[in-house]
Design an enzyme around this catalytic site. Structure first.
Site, mmCIF file in Angstrom:
data_model
loop_
_atom_site.group_PDB
_atom_site.id
_atom_site.type_symbol
_atom_site.label_atom_id
_atom_site.label_comp_id
_atom_site.label_asym_id
_atom_site.label_seq_id
_atom_site.Cartn_x
_atom_site.Cartn_y
_atom_site.Cartn_z
ATOM 1 N N ARG A 39 1.131 -1.086 0.098
ATOM 2 C CA ARG A 39 0.147 -0.726 -0.006
ATOM 3 C C ARG A 39 1.012 1.373 -0.004
ATOM 4 O O ARG A 39 1.122 2.186 -0.533
ATOM 5 C CB ARG A 39 -0.685 0.593 1.283
ATOM 6 N N LYS A 200 -19.158 -16.971 2.558
ATOM 7 C CA LYS A 200 -20.389 -16.226 3.055
ATOM 8 C C LYS A 200 -20.923 -15.746 1.234
ATOM 9 O O LYS A 200 -20.708 -14.775 0.706
ATOM 10 C CB LYS A 200 -21.022 -15.474 3.810
ATOM 11 N N GLY A 353 -7.772 -8.384 -1.746
ATOM 12 C CA GLY A 353 -7.609 -9.702 -0.870
ATOM 13 C C GLY A 353 -7.024 -10.868 -1.012
ATOM 14 O O GLY A 353 -5.634 -10.785 -1.811
ATOM 15 N N GLY A 376 -13.111 -4.979 -0.555
ATOM 16 C CA GLY A 376 -15.138 -4.537 -0.659
ATOM 17 C C GLY A 376 -15.206 -3.279 -0.947
ATOM 18 O O GLY A 376 -16.703 -3.437 -2.191
HETATM 19 P P1 AMP Z 1 -14.024 -14.576 2.432
HETATM 20 O O1 AMP Z 1 -13.371 -13.500 3.647
HETATM 21 O O2 AMP Z 1 -15.616 -14.300 2.097
HETATM 22 O O3 AMP Z 1 -13.360 -14.500 1.174
HETATM 23 O O4 AMP Z 1 -13.762 -16.295 2.810
HETATM 24 C C1 AMP Z 1 -12.663 -16.524 2.804
HETATM 25 C C2 AMP Z 1 -12.632 -17.798 3.575
HETATM 26 O O5 AMP Z 1 -13.744 -18.517 3.004
HETATM 27 C C3 AMP Z 1 -10.982 -18.215 3.425
HETATM 28 O O6 AMP Z 1 -10.575 -18.650 4.788
HETATM 29 C C4 AMP Z 1 -11.156 -19.812 2.960
HETATM 30 O O7 AMP Z 1 -10.822 -20.787 3.784
HETATM 31 C C5 AMP Z 1 -12.704 -20.335 3.011
HETATM 32 N N1 AMP Z 1 -12.831 -20.972 1.505
HETATM 33 C C6 AMP Z 1 -12.543 -20.844 0.349
HETATM 34 N N2 AMP Z 1 -13.482 -22.043 0.013
HETATM 35 C C7 AMP Z 1 -13.804 -22.952 1.033
HETATM 36 C C8 AMP Z 1 -13.729 -24.046 0.450
HETATM 37 N N3 AMP Z 1 -13.372 -24.174 -0.887
HETATM 38 N N4 AMP Z 1 -14.227 -24.888 1.568
HETATM 39 C C9 AMP Z 1 -14.862 -24.646 3.083
HETATM 40 N N5 AMP Z 1 -13.614 -23.511 2.991
HETATM 41 C C10 AMP Z 1 -13.678 -21.945 2.284
#
Ligand code: AMP
Length: 398
Positions: A39, A200, A353, A376
């Site tokens: 950054r 999510k 990210g 974001g």
């Molecule tokens: P996010 O913060 O929404 O970008 O989610 C990222 C998190 O989702 C990471 O820490 C991953 O460990 C988890 N994740 C991504 N893909 C999978 C998957 N196929 N199965 C389980 N966890 C996952």
């Protein structure tokens, strides 16, 4: 939102005091060392431009979440020191934000010099976008420059509030973000393929709906895909699954069908009994995951399928990891997709990210069109939301 904004090139900054909002929210270890300086590197072009154009530069940034009060753990000192090394010139850090020291330094600053205010989130007024606080910050300068894309979706004093009191333009970082993302969205080279992953569905409903309106193909991977598979009556074992979002997932599937948009889900997945870095892994059918096992990564057939859609893409937008990439054993699909995006030859935009980290880790940064500096903020831009830190800037005359 209007993507044509005035930039530092469009105004005369010579002899002016310029208040620039940077995103120096940088990870720092317990010994006060920066562990990732991207950054800071990213802000250099605009800072160098302002200095060589004869501006007196007053930098404002936040770091971490000090919750509105002074906390030495969140001082910008390590950032100011590193910035000084990189620019090869002194960067004077005020020991407050709008206090006596800042008043004194901002009054005395000369063209070609840099002063950095302390962490702006030491004041609770910052995140409240308090008008008096914004006005006080603005009183230090003649011009406001926003170059903090990562916080431009927040309406805070230093990201938006100050623009009510000063001529406001963007720096080169924001200019690039809005021109690349804006262009890709207004007139995308087709087929336009989106890949979304991460944990999510609830975080991404808005963006997936927006992508369905714009894309030819939307690929859904990562943990999020288990909720979609469940909504299609799949058995997802112990996989993370948002049962209260099944109707949302079904609605998204229906919208894609009605809009003639191809929505691609995994065919096979890698599952384990425990969530651990070296758990025994099995490849199973995505809709028939065994009881007692949970998904950790996309399977080989799925990776090949996703890659087929990426191969001919004209534009690719990617946000979110496809597996538990923090564990090397389950980083396979995220890595393979990073490679496929880089090799696709498409206009490629990587949301911030984890996906950005995967691209960088593989050394593919030079082979994608744009790695966004704000996860974001880039998602909100894609969703078509108005970003307060950008909307507040002057429109370009063109
Ligand atoms: P996010 O913060 O929404 O970008 O989610 C990222 C998190 O989702 C990471 O820490 C991953 O460990 C988890 N994740 C991504 N893909 C999978 C998957 N196929 N199965 C389980 N966890 C996952």
């Amino acid at each position: 939102m209007n993507f044509n904004k005035k930039t530092v090139r469009d105004i005369d900054v010579r002899g002016k005091k310029v208040l620039i909002r940077c995103d120096f929210n940088t990870p720092i270890d317990e010994n006060g060392h920066l562990t990732d300086e991207r950054r800071i590197q990213g802000a250099l072009p605009t800072l160098r431009y302002l200095i060589t154009s004869g501006a007196a530069v007053i930098v404002v940034s936040h770091l971490g979440r000090p919750k509105g009060q002074y906390n030495p753990k969140y001082t910008l000192k390590p950032v100011a020191n590193r910035l000084s090394e990189l620019l090869k010139m002194p960067v004077t850090l005020a020991n407050d934000v709008i206090g006596e020291d800042a008043d004194r330094l901002c009054a005395a600053i000369q063209p070609g010099e840099i002063v950095m205010l302390e962490n702006v989130r030491f004041h609770k007024e910052e995140e409240k976008n308090d008008p008096a606080f914004s006005q006080k910050l603005a009183s230090y300068a003649d011009v406001y420059v926003n170059d903090a894309f990562g916080t431009s979706h927040r309406a805070h004093s230093s990201t938006a509030g100050v623009a009510a009191y000063l001529p406001a333009v963007c720096g080169f970082l924001i200019e690039k973000e809005i021109s690349v993302i804006g262009k890709a969205l207004t007139n995308p080279a087709r087929p336009f393929v989106a890949i979304t992953g991460g944990a999510k569905v609830s975080d991404k409903i808005g963006v997936i709906n927006a992508l369905i309106d714009q894309c030819d193909t939307v690929i859904i991977g990562g943990a999020m895909s288990y909720t979609f598979l469940r909504a299609l009556s799949g058995e997802v074992g112990n996989s993370p699954c948002e049962l209260d979002k099944l109707d949302v997932a079904a609605d998204i599937l229906m919208r894609a069908l009605e809009g003639n948009v191809r929505l691609v889900l995994p065919d096979d997945v890698v599952v384990t009994k425990e969530f651990s870095p070296d758990a025994d892994a099995y490849v199973v059918d995505a809709r028939h995951m065994p009881d007692g096992m949970g998904g950790m990564d996309m399977g080989p057939r799925t990776i090949e399928k996703f890659k087929r859609y990426l191969k001919d893409a004209g534009t690719v937008v990617w946000n979110g990891p496809l597996g538990v990439f923090e564990f090397d054993k389950f980083a396979g699909s995220t890595r393979e997709i990073a490679r496929a995006v880089a090799e696709s030859g498409a206009v490629s935009i990587i949301g911030g990210g984890d996906s950005a980290a995967a691209i960088e880790q593989l050394g593919f940064s030079d082979r994608v069109t744009h790695i966004s500096t704000g996860g974001g903020a880039s998602l909100e831009l894609i969703e078509g939301k108005e970003l307060p830190g950008i909307a507040c800037l002057m429109d370009s005359d063109e």
